[in-house]
Design an enzyme around this catalytic site. Structure first.
Site, PDB file in Angstrom:
ATOM      1  N   MET A 173     -12.219   3.935  -0.405  1.00 38.77           N
ATOM      2  CA  MET A 173     -12.904   4.193   0.868  1.00 38.77           C
ATOM      3  C   MET A 173     -13.665   5.496   0.698  1.00 38.77           C
ATOM      4  SD  MET A 173      -9.739   2.928   3.195  1.00 38.77           S
ATOM      5  CE  MET A 173      -8.688   3.018   1.741  1.00 38.77           C
ATOM      6  N   SER A 179       0.844  -1.201   0.000  1.00 39.76           N
ATOM      7  CA  SER A 179       0.000   0.000   0.000  1.00 39.76           C
ATOM      8  C   SER A 179       0.870   1.239   0.000  1.00 39.76           C
ATOM      9  CB  SER A 179      -0.898   0.010   1.234  1.00 39.76           C
ATOM     10  OG  SER A 179      -1.440   1.309   1.391  1.00 39.76           O
ATOM     11  N   HIS A 216      -1.158  -1.287  -4.211  1.00 38.67           N
ATOM     12  CA  HIS A 216      -2.444  -0.990  -3.564  1.00 38.67           C
ATOM     13  C   HIS A 216      -2.550   0.518  -3.341  1.00 38.67           C
ATOM     14  CE1 HIS A 216      -5.813  -2.140  -0.799  1.00 38.67           C
ATOM     15  NE2 HIS A 216      -5.423  -1.102  -0.087  1.00 38.67           N
ATOM     16  N   GLY A 247      -2.931   4.194   7.945  1.00 34.72           N
ATOM     17  CA  GLY A 247      -1.905   3.159   7.992  1.00 34.72           C
ATOM     18  C   GLY A 247      -1.343   3.054   9.400  1.00 34.72           C
ATOM     19  N   GLY A 248      -0.594   1.998   9.635  1.00 40.59           N
ATOM     20  CA  GLY A 248       0.147   1.870  10.890  1.00 40.59           C
ATOM     21  C   GLY A 248      -0.667   1.471  12.108  1.00 40.59           C
ATOM     22  N   HIS A 285      -8.323   0.657  -3.770  1.00 40.56           N
ATOM     23  CA  HIS A 285      -9.205   0.421  -2.624  1.00 40.56           C
ATOM     24  C   HIS A 285      -9.936   1.726  -2.344  1.00 40.56           C
ATOM     25  CE1 HIS A 285      -9.404  -0.458   2.020  1.00 40.56           C
ATOM     26  NE2 HIS A 285     -10.596  -0.467   1.451  1.00 40.56           N
ATOM     27  N   GLY A 330      -8.953   3.855   7.150  1.00 41.27           N
ATOM     28  CA  GLY A 330      -8.702   5.291   7.297  1.00 41.27           C
ATOM     29  C   GLY A 330      -7.233   5.650   7.450  1.00 41.27           C
ATOM     30  N   ASP A 377      -4.900   3.543  -1.944  1.00 39.30           N
ATOM     31  CA  ASP A 377      -6.028   3.837  -1.056  1.00 39.30           C
ATOM     32  C   ASP A 377      -6.626   5.193  -1.385  1.00 39.30           C
ATOM     33  OD1 ASP A 377      -6.059   1.558   0.881  1.00 39.30           O
ATOM     34  OD2 ASP A 377      -3.981   2.198   1.182  1.00 39.30           O
ATOM     35  N   ASP A 436      -6.183  -6.462   4.679  1.00 42.25           N
ATOM     36  CA  ASP A 436      -5.593  -5.111   4.625  1.00 42.25           C
ATOM     37  C   ASP A 436      -5.693  -4.485   6.007  1.00 42.25           C
ATOM     38  OD1 ASP A 436      -4.783  -2.542   3.981  1.00 42.25           O
ATOM     39  OD2 ASP A 436      -6.553  -2.075   2.754  1.00 42.25           O
ATOM     40  N   GLY A 437      -4.522  -4.153   6.552  1.00 45.48           N
ATOM     41  CA  GLY A 437      -4.469  -3.461   7.838  1.00 45.48           C
ATOM     42  C   GLY A 437      -3.650  -4.242   8.853  1.00 45.48           C
ATOM     43  N   GLY A 438      -2.506  -3.683   9.221  1.00 46.98           N
ATOM     44  CA  GLY A 438      -1.672  -4.329  10.233  1.00 46.98           C
ATOM     45  C   GLY A 438      -1.016  -5.616   9.768  1.00 46.98           C
ATOM     46  N   GLY A 488       1.260  -1.854   4.137  1.00 49.09           N
ATOM     47  CA  GLY A 488       1.675  -0.475   3.925  1.00 49.09           C
ATOM     48  C   GLY A 488       2.909  -0.149   4.728  1.00 49.09           C
ATOM     49  N   SER A 489       2.716   0.098   6.023  1.00 49.97           N
ATOM     50  CA  SER A 489       3.856   0.493   6.856  1.00 49.97           C
ATOM     51  C   SER A 489       4.907  -0.604   6.932  1.00 49.97           C
ATOM     52  CB  SER A 489       3.384   0.918   8.247  1.00 49.97           C
ATOM     53  OG  SER A 489       2.528  -0.043   8.806  1.00 49.97           O
ATOM     54  N   MET A 491     -11.166  -6.221   5.908  1.00 47.00           N
ATOM     55  CA  MET A 491     -10.333  -5.229   6.592  1.00 47.00           C
ATOM     56  C   MET A 491      -9.927  -5.759   7.961  1.00 47.00           C
ATOM     57  SD  MET A 491      -9.830  -2.647   4.607  1.00 47.00           S
ATOM     58  CE  MET A 491      -8.960  -1.651   5.835  1.00 47.00           C
ATOM     59  N   MET A 532      -9.311   7.818  -0.367  1.00 50.31           N
ATOM     60  CA  MET A 532     -10.153   8.191   0.792  1.00 50.31           C
ATOM     61  C   MET A 532     -10.717   9.579   0.560  1.00 50.31           C
ATOM     62  SD  MET A 532      -7.805   6.977   3.979  1.00 50.31           S
ATOM     63  CE  MET A 532      -6.805   5.474   3.917  1.00 50.31           C
TER      64      MET A 532
END
Ligand code: DX5
Ligand code: ZN
Length: 218
Positions: free
Chosen positions: A64, A6, A29, A140-141, A62, A138, A31, A171-173, A193-194, A133, A33
């Protein structure tokens, strides 16, 4: 097993170079938003069009955003290889997925952590990917929500019963610490991402994540 870094955690002033750094991944990816569906604002269609011109990777959008029925097809028409909308925001998810496919994109449908899978399982024939998700969308990190793995397993079971080539994205963490649990639960497309862009060597981190999931084919 595919890796989709991401760019939300990349350097927004140098996106072309950041994409080139992860060119060995499967997707980029992106994002989108709108500061309405989620409390954050990133980028929109003009930036995605520019990324499409220079990206060494197909783009996994993606969205959002509120009212994807109105805005999502343009991302498919612009050439995104995959476009994912949030089911919570879509008035007609079935019709929207059909329009995305008709525009030449894969059609993805995302679920926020509080959104159950069962009411939407009937939509599977219209979809190429389900995004579960593993954080509140909303930012990253954030920390990985392990309680979402049961949903990943439920989607995997639906896909197994339905048959066909439908991907399950998380997606996420997602990181070296959490990616194997995602793969074991049934995910096969991993957004990070991060974990990738905060690493010293983004390309090496993509290889490491890929290596970790290689041992866990669903
Ligand atoms: C969050 C975005 C993610 C984000 C993930 O709403 O959808 O794609 O970039 O970031 P990490 O991997 O840092 O949790
Ligand atoms: Zn995302």
């Amino acid at each position: 097993m595919q890796i989709s870094p991401s760019i939300l955690s990349a350097d927004f002033a140098n996106l072309q170079a950041e994409l080139e750094a992860v060119a060995d991944a499967d997707w980029a990816h992106v994002d989108v938003m709108d500061n309405h569906f989620v409390p954050n604002l990133t980028l929109g269609l003009p930036v995605v069009e520019s990324l499409l011109r220079v990206s060494p990777l197909p783009i996994d959008c993606h969205l959002m955003i509120t009212d994807p029925d109105r805005w999502a097809p343009a991302y498919a028409e612009a050439g995104a290889g995959s476009v994912t909308f949030h089911v919570e925001a879509a008035a007609d998810p079935c019709g929207l997925a059909r329009r995305l496919r008709a525009a030449g994109s894969r059609a993805g449908m995302a679920l926020k952590p509080g959104t159950p899978w069962a009411p939407y399982a009937d939509l599977l024939p219209e979809l190429d990917m389900v995004l579960v998700m593993t954080v509140e969308p909303g930012f990253g990190g954030q920390s990985f929500m392990a309680d979402q793995l049961a949903k990943v397993a439920a989607v995997r079971e639906s896909v197994r019963r339905h048959g066909g080539e439908i991907w399950i994205q998380v997606d996420g963490g997602v990181s070296a610490q959490t990616i194997e649990a995602c793969a074991e639960a049934g995910a096969d497309v991993f957004v990070a991402g991060s974990a990738v862009f905060a690493a010293e060597d983004a390309a090496a981190e993509v290889r490491r994540l890929r290596e970790l999931v290689r041992a866990h084919p669903h």
